[in-house]
Design a protein around this motif. Structure first.
Motif, PDB file in Angstrom:
ATOM      1  N   TYR A 354     -12.609  10.835   6.898  1.00 55.76           N
ATOM      2  CA  TYR A 354     -13.815  10.315   7.532  1.00 55.76           C
ATOM      3  C   TYR A 354     -14.606  11.448   8.172  1.00 55.76           C
ATOM      4  O   TYR A 354     -14.023  12.446   8.626  1.00 55.76           O
ATOM      5  CB  TYR A 354     -13.448   9.280   8.590  1.00 55.76           C
ATOM      6  CG  TYR A 354     -12.815   8.034   8.032  1.00 55.76           C
ATOM      7  CD1 TYR A 354     -13.503   7.218   7.132  1.00 55.76           C
ATOM      8  CD2 TYR A 354     -11.527   7.644   8.404  1.00 55.76           C
ATOM      9  CE1 TYR A 354     -12.950   6.061   6.626  1.00 55.76           C
ATOM     10  CE2 TYR A 354     -10.951   6.491   7.899  1.00 55.76           C
ATOM     11  CZ  TYR A 354     -11.662   5.700   7.006  1.00 55.76           C
ATOM     12  OH  TYR A 354     -11.098   4.575   6.502  1.00 55.76           O
ATOM     13  N   PRO A 355     -15.942  11.318   8.238  1.00 52.73           N
ATOM     14  CA  PRO A 355     -16.773  12.387   8.809  1.00 52.73           C
ATOM     15  C   PRO A 355     -16.370  12.796  10.211  1.00 52.73           C
ATOM     16  O   PRO A 355     -16.398  13.990  10.556  1.00 52.73           O
ATOM     17  CB  PRO A 355     -18.187  11.778   8.798  1.00 52.73           C
ATOM     18  CG  PRO A 355     -18.155  10.770   7.712  1.00 52.73           C
ATOM     19  CD  PRO A 355     -16.767  10.202   7.728  1.00 52.73           C
ATOM     20  N   TRP A 356     -15.998  11.841  11.061  1.00 60.53           N
ATOM     21  CA  TRP A 356     -15.671  12.155  12.451  1.00 60.53           C
ATOM     22  C   TRP A 356     -14.283  12.809  12.593  1.00 60.53           C
ATOM     23  O   TRP A 356     -13.921  13.247  13.692  1.00 60.53           O
ATOM     24  CB  TRP A 356     -15.771  10.908  13.318  1.00 60.53           C
ATOM     25  CG  TRP A 356     -14.899   9.771  12.865  1.00 60.53           C
ATOM     26  CD1 TRP A 356     -13.620   9.497  13.261  1.00 60.53           C
ATOM     27  CD2 TRP A 356     -15.246   8.748  11.922  1.00 60.53           C
ATOM     28  NE1 TRP A 356     -13.151   8.366  12.636  1.00 60.53           N
ATOM     29  CE2 TRP A 356     -14.121   7.885  11.813  1.00 60.53           C
ATOM     30  CE3 TRP A 356     -16.396   8.475  11.172  1.00 60.53           C
ATOM     31  CZ2 TRP A 356     -14.120   6.779  10.966  1.00 60.53           C
ATOM     32  CZ3 TRP A 356     -16.378   7.361  10.343  1.00 60.53           C
ATOM     33  CH2 TRP A 356     -15.274   6.528  10.241  1.00 60.53           C
ATOM     34  N   GLU A 357     -13.539  12.849  11.490  1.00 57.88           N
ATOM     35  CA  GLU A 357     -12.226  13.507  11.528  1.00 57.88           C
ATOM     36  C   GLU A 357     -12.282  14.936  10.981  1.00 57.88           C
ATOM     37  O   GLU A 357     -11.291  15.659  11.015  1.00 57.88           O
ATOM     38  CB  GLU A 357     -11.217  12.700  10.709  1.00 57.88           C
ATOM     39  CG  GLU A 357     -10.933  11.314  11.280  1.00 57.88           C
ATOM     40  CD  GLU A 357     -10.053  10.466  10.380  1.00 57.88           C
ATOM     41  OE1 GLU A 357      -9.519   9.464  10.879  1.00 57.88           O
ATOM     42  OE2 GLU A 357      -9.902  10.790   9.178  1.00 57.88           O
ATOM     43  N   ARG A 358     -13.451  15.326  10.461  1.00 55.16           N
ATOM     44  CA  ARG A 358     -13.598  16.666   9.897  1.00 55.16           C
ATOM     45  C   ARG A 358     -13.918  17.664  11.003  1.00 55.16           C
ATOM     46  O   ARG A 358     -14.272  17.298  12.112  1.00 55.16           O
ATOM     47  CB  ARG A 358     -14.707  16.672   8.830  1.00 55.16           C
ATOM     48  CG  ARG A 358     -14.447  15.649   7.719  1.00 55.16           C
ATOM     49  CD  ARG A 358     -15.655  15.460   6.809  1.00 55.16           C
ATOM     50  NE  ARG A 358     -15.512  14.252   6.001  1.00 55.16           N
ATOM     51  CZ  ARG A 358     -16.470  13.718   5.260  1.00 55.16           C
ATOM     52  NH1 ARG A 358     -17.676  14.288   5.220  1.00 55.16           N
ATOM     53  NH2 ARG A 358     -16.260  12.610   4.565  1.00 55.16           N
ATOM     54  N   ASN A 359     -13.797  18.954  10.700  1.00 53.90           N
ATOM     55  CA  ASN A 359     -14.052  19.972  11.729  1.00 53.90           C
ATOM     56  C   ASN A 359     -15.502  19.917  12.197  1.00 53.90           C
ATOM     57  O   ASN A 359     -16.405  19.911  11.407  1.00 53.90           O
ATOM     58  CB  ASN A 359     -13.753  21.373  11.165  1.00 53.90           C
ATOM     59  CG  ASN A 359     -12.263  21.547  10.943  1.00 53.90           C
ATOM     60  OD1 ASN A 359     -11.465  20.901  11.618  1.00 53.90           O
ATOM     61  ND2 ASN A 359     -11.901  22.403  10.005  1.00 53.90           N
TER      62      ASN A 359
END
Length: 359
Positions: A354-359
């Motif tokens: 998910y986008p919010w789990e990426r750096n």
């Protein structure tokens, strides 16, 4: 009647009366009156509060929402006409109430997108923004699409019963949700017409054996006090639920304000996915870990049974195509655009998370 209202800031007003001796630009604030049929708590209200803060941030305080909660401006079943007529500048619309008016949007209520809320949200947002025919269809109703929510994946909660396989659906008294309820009816359930807010009492009194719903609703509506089992169907979601604006009110915005509304409306798909996935995960964990006073057995259907459920949906997909064509839309093209987007975002999720789990 339109409500979009520009007002001068307190500093600008003070300056106009000569009470400030330093130069301050006159800052206007544009208030968008927004109608929401539900209470000011839960996943969608959390997203609306985020939306309000985000448009304020990007517009340097120029844009804000004034949300009227609890159906104060209109009920959910009157939202399309009310927003189109200018009862509010904008508001939440649930497509299930408006099969003709929201023919394009209701594609997101079919299980073509699978159960992943982020994939469904991004695919739905792509569909609604990328096809001029959809924009034109909405414009004829004096509506503009802003952004999308989802009720998330549809599962089933039961009292005194369990659905361990598709065969267990037959003979149950069930409150359903959209096409998912219709499929249960075709599979032998007795469907009972109740709202999601009436399901608790229906389960408690024995009026129904089971209710379709969403994981985050379990604690929100206190279903955990009355249910014994919760079956995760891995099937699909109710995705035709989102933000729309009165076209006259939208057209009254400046180009800069419209750009902010488009950017934040697009960002909403990721933000709402983060909110609803977190709430669903928390509720499922609480049931699996026995954190509620009453034990709730969590069951998951097999991939083969998921395929059975999808096969039972086909006649309703045909009904949707006929309905979409009746209002001048191209259903096959819409399905192609939507399913291509589902494939794209599924691949992105599998590769990157998910986008919010990426750096």
């Amino acid at each position: 009647m339109r409500f979009v209202t520009p007002t001068l800031s307190a500093a600008a007003l003070a300056l106009s009366f000569g009470t400030l001796s330093f130069a301050t630009p006159a800052a206007a604030e544009t208030t968008i009156f927004y109608g929401h049929s539900g209470p000011a708590r839960g996943t969608v209200p959390a997203a609306l509060k985020w939306f309000d803060g985000r448009i304020g941030e990007l517009s340097n305080g120029d844009l804000k929402l004034d949300v009227q909660w609890g159906g104060a401006l209109f009920k959910a079943s009157a939202s399309v006409q009310s927003i189109g007529d200018g009862v509010a500048d904008a508001g939440s619309i649930i497509s299930a109430y408006f099969q003709k008016e929201m023919a394009a949007y209701s594609l997101a209520d079919l299980p073509l997108g699978g159960p992943n809320p982020w994939v469904g949200l991004r695919a739905t947002d792509h569909l609604m923004r990328s096809m001029p025919e959809i924009t034109e269809n909405l414009a004829r109703q004096n509506l503009v699409y802003i952004g999308t929510f989802t009720a998330s994946d549809v599962n089933v909660a039961c009292k005194g019963a369990e659905i361990n396989s598709i065969k267990d659906i037959a003979g149950k008294k069930v409150r359903g949700a959209g096409v998912y309820g219709k499929v249960f009816g075709e599979l032998g359930a007795t469907m009972v017409n109740l709202s999601v807010y009436e399901a608790y009492q229906g389960l408690d009194t024995g009026l129904i054996d089971c209710t379709q719903g969403y994981s985050y609703i379990i604690p929100a509506l206190k279903w955990h006090e009355v249910i014994d089992s919760y079956t995760v169907l891995n099937w699909g979601q109710i995705g035709g639920y989102g933000m729309f604006m009165n076209k006259y009110s939208y057209d009254a915005l400046s180009d800069e304000q419209k750009a902010v509304m488009t950017q934040v409306g697009t960002e909403l798909a990721d933000k709402f996915a983060q909110i609803v996935i977190g709430a669903n995960s928390k509720a499922l964990t609480a049931m699996r870990d026995g954190k509620f006073e009453r034990p709730v057995k969590v069951i998951e259907v097999t991939a083969e049974e998921q395929a059975e459920l999808n096969a039972a949906t086909v006649p309703f997909l045909d009904d949707w195509k006929e309905n979409a064509a009746s209002v001048g839309l191209n259903p096959d093209q819409m399905i192609e655009v939507y399913t291509d987007a589902v494939a794209k975002y599924t691949a992105e999720y599998e590769a990157e998370g998910y986008p919010w789990e990426r750096n």
